[in-house]
Design a protein around this motif. Sequence first.
Motif, PDB file in Angstrom:
ATOM      1  N   PRO A  77       0.825  -1.217   0.000  1.00  0.00           N
ATOM      2  CA  PRO A  77       0.000   0.000   0.000  1.00  0.00           C
ATOM      3  C   PRO A  77       0.851   1.256   0.000  1.00  0.00           C
ATOM      4  O   PRO A  77       1.761   1.402   0.826  1.00  0.00           O
ATOM      5  CB  PRO A  77      -0.802  -0.138   1.307  1.00  0.00           C
ATOM      6  CG  PRO A  77      -0.857  -1.600   1.553  1.00  0.00           C
ATOM      7  CD  PRO A  77       0.451  -2.139   1.069  1.00  0.00           C
ATOM      8  N   GLY A  78       0.582   2.145  -0.933  1.00  0.00           N
ATOM      9  CA  GLY A  78       1.290   3.412  -1.000  1.00  0.00           C
ATOM     10  C   GLY A  78       2.692   3.342  -1.561  1.00  0.00           C
ATOM     11  O   GLY A  78       3.416   4.346  -1.538  1.00  0.00           O
ATOM     12  N   LYS A  79       3.082   2.175  -2.060  1.00  0.00           N
ATOM     13  CA  LYS A  79       4.439   2.018  -2.589  1.00  0.00           C
ATOM     14  C   LYS A  79       4.399   1.563  -4.045  1.00  0.00           C
ATOM     15  O   LYS A  79       3.377   1.102  -4.539  1.00  0.00           O
ATOM     16  CB  LYS A  79       5.223   1.016  -1.744  1.00  0.00           C
ATOM     17  CG  LYS A  79       5.460   1.464  -0.311  1.00  0.00           C
ATOM     18  CD  LYS A  79       6.388   0.511   0.421  1.00  0.00           C
ATOM     19  CE  LYS A  79       6.700   0.995   1.828  1.00  0.00           C
ATOM     20  NZ  LYS A  79       7.638   0.087   2.534  1.00  0.00           N
ATOM     21  N   THR A 115       3.188  -7.594   3.641  1.00  0.00           N
ATOM     22  CA  THR A 115       1.820  -7.329   3.207  1.00  0.00           C
ATOM     23  C   THR A 115       1.823  -6.551   1.899  1.00  0.00           C
ATOM     24  O   THR A 115       2.443  -5.488   1.790  1.00  0.00           O
ATOM     25  CB  THR A 115       1.060  -6.531   4.284  1.00  0.00           C
ATOM     26  OG1 THR A 115       0.904  -7.354   5.445  1.00  0.00           O
ATOM     27  CG2 THR A 115      -0.307  -6.103   3.781  1.00  0.00           C
ATOM     28  N   ALA A 116       1.161  -7.111   0.878  1.00  0.00           N
ATOM     29  CA  ALA A 116       1.183  -6.506  -0.450  1.00  0.00           C
ATOM     30  C   ALA A 116       0.282  -7.316  -1.380  1.00  0.00           C
ATOM     31  O   ALA A 116      -0.184  -8.403  -1.023  1.00  0.00           O
ATOM     32  CB  ALA A 116       2.603  -6.497  -1.008  1.00  0.00           C
ATOM     33  N   ILE A 117       0.088  -6.779  -2.553  1.00  0.00           N
ATOM     34  CA  ILE A 117      -0.484  -7.565  -3.641  1.00  0.00           C
ATOM     35  C   ILE A 117       0.692  -8.139  -4.424  1.00  0.00           C
ATOM     36  O   ILE A 117       1.585  -7.390  -4.829  1.00  0.00           O
ATOM     37  CB  ILE A 117      -1.389  -6.716  -4.541  1.00  0.00           C
ATOM     38  CG1 ILE A 117      -2.561  -6.172  -3.720  1.00  0.00           C
ATOM     39  CG2 ILE A 117      -1.909  -7.551  -5.717  1.00  0.00           C
ATOM     40  CD1 ILE A 117      -3.447  -5.219  -4.479  1.00  0.00           C
ATOM     41  N   TYR A 118       0.661  -9.443  -4.612  1.00  0.00           N
ATOM     42  CA  TYR A 118       1.741 -10.141  -5.299  1.00  0.00           C
ATOM     43  C   TYR A 118       1.314 -10.469  -6.726  1.00  0.00           C
ATOM     44  O   TYR A 118       0.233 -11.033  -6.946  1.00  0.00           O
ATOM     45  CB  TYR A 118       2.105 -11.414  -4.542  1.00  0.00           C
ATOM     46  CG  TYR A 118       2.914 -11.129  -3.303  1.00  0.00           C
ATOM     47  CD1 TYR A 118       2.315 -10.552  -2.179  1.00  0.00           C
ATOM     48  CD2 TYR A 118       4.275 -11.382  -3.250  1.00  0.00           C
ATOM     49  CE1 TYR A 118       3.058 -10.255  -1.042  1.00  0.00           C
ATOM     50  CE2 TYR A 118       5.022 -11.097  -2.119  1.00  0.00           C
ATOM     51  CZ  TYR A 118       4.403 -10.530  -1.028  1.00  0.00           C
ATOM     52  OH  TYR A 118       5.144 -10.221   0.087  1.00  0.00           O
ATOM     53  N   TYR A 119       2.179 -10.113  -7.665  1.00  0.00           N
ATOM     54  CA  TYR A 119       1.883 -10.280  -9.076  1.00  0.00           C
ATOM     55  C   TYR A 119       2.833 -11.292  -9.713  1.00  0.00           C
ATOM     56  O   TYR A 119       4.057 -11.180  -9.563  1.00  0.00           O
ATOM     57  CB  TYR A 119       2.019  -8.960  -9.815  1.00  0.00           C
ATOM     58  CG  TYR A 119       1.034  -7.906  -9.407  1.00  0.00           C
ATOM     59  CD1 TYR A 119       1.335  -7.010  -8.390  1.00  0.00           C
ATOM     60  CD2 TYR A 119      -0.207  -7.813 -10.032  1.00  0.00           C
ATOM     61  CE1 TYR A 119       0.421  -6.036  -8.008  1.00  0.00           C
ATOM     62  CE2 TYR A 119      -1.119  -6.845  -9.660  1.00  0.00           C
ATOM     63  CZ  TYR A 119      -0.796  -5.960  -8.645  1.00  0.00           C
ATOM     64  OH  TYR A 119      -1.705  -4.996  -8.269  1.00  0.00           O
ATOM     65  N   CYS A 120       2.253 -12.207 -10.438  1.00  0.00           N
ATOM     66  CA  CYS A 120       3.022 -13.118 -11.274  1.00  0.00           C
ATOM     67  C   CYS A 120       3.393 -12.384 -12.558  1.00  0.00           C
ATOM     68  O   CYS A 120       2.589 -11.592 -13.084  1.00  0.00           O
ATOM     69  CB  CYS A 120       2.136 -14.329 -11.570  1.00  0.00           C
ATOM     70  SG  CYS A 120       2.833 -15.537 -12.693  1.00  0.00           S
ATOM     71  N   ALA A 121       4.589 -12.645 -13.060  1.00  0.00           N
ATOM     72  CA  ALA A 121       5.064 -11.940 -14.242  1.00  0.00           C
ATOM     73  C   ALA A 121       5.761 -12.908 -15.187  1.00  0.00           C
ATOM     74  O   ALA A 121       6.572 -13.737 -14.752  1.00  0.00           O
ATOM     75  CB  ALA A 121       6.019 -10.826 -13.839  1.00  0.00           C
ATOM     76  N   GLN A 122       5.460 -12.792 -16.449  1.00  0.00           N
ATOM     77  CA  GLN A 122       6.152 -13.569 -17.477  1.00  0.00           C
ATOM     78  C   GLN A 122       7.092 -12.636 -18.226  1.00  0.00           C
ATOM     79  O   GLN A 122       6.688 -11.547 -18.663  1.00  0.00           O
ATOM     80  CB  GLN A 122       5.158 -14.193 -18.440  1.00  0.00           C
ATOM     81  CG  GLN A 122       5.807 -15.103 -19.465  1.00  0.00           C
ATOM     82  CD  GLN A 122       4.793 -15.664 -20.426  1.00  0.00           C
ATOM     83  OE1 GLN A 122       4.253 -14.959 -21.271  1.00  0.00           O
ATOM     84  NE2 GLN A 122       4.514 -16.957 -20.301  1.00  0.00           N
ATOM     85  N   GLY A 123       8.311 -13.083 -18.407  1.00  0.00           N
ATOM     86  CA  GLY A 123       9.278 -12.273 -19.122  1.00  0.00           C
ATOM     87  C   GLY A 123       9.019 -12.236 -20.614  1.00  0.00           C
ATOM     88  O   GLY A 123       8.032 -12.772 -21.121  1.00  0.00           O
TER      89      GLY A 123
END
Length: 124
Positions: free
Chosen positions: A41-43, A91-99
């Motif tokens: 949050p906020g970052k 604590t955060a939202i975690y995102y999967c990422a494909q290169g």
Amino acid sequence: QVQLVESGGGLVQAGGSLRLSCTASGGVFSNYVMGWFRQAPGKEREFVAGITDYGRSTYYADFVKGRFTISRDNAKNTVYLQMNSLKSEDTAIYYCAQGRGRSLVTAETDVGSWGQGARVTVSS
């Protein structure tokens, strides 16, 4: 067009563990480096961990080294993030990422596709 779907987020007490999963559909999963990012949050969104196409190499942000483990199962088109010894600052939202291929993923500009995000909340 690849689609990435995360699962496994939730609420956990400090010191606990969670495992995130990200399953890809479309494309040839083993052709791509995969990674995880997070946004608190906020970052701004930040890199957490990455894994090469066949999983021979992994790399981590300093703040998760020794606590988080990234892995993948190419037969299941899935990448995982095992998170242990969780802290409130995780604590955060975690995102999967494909290169964008076999180049390492360490920054947002390296990412070709994003998942929708999985919320992780660590209570102290």
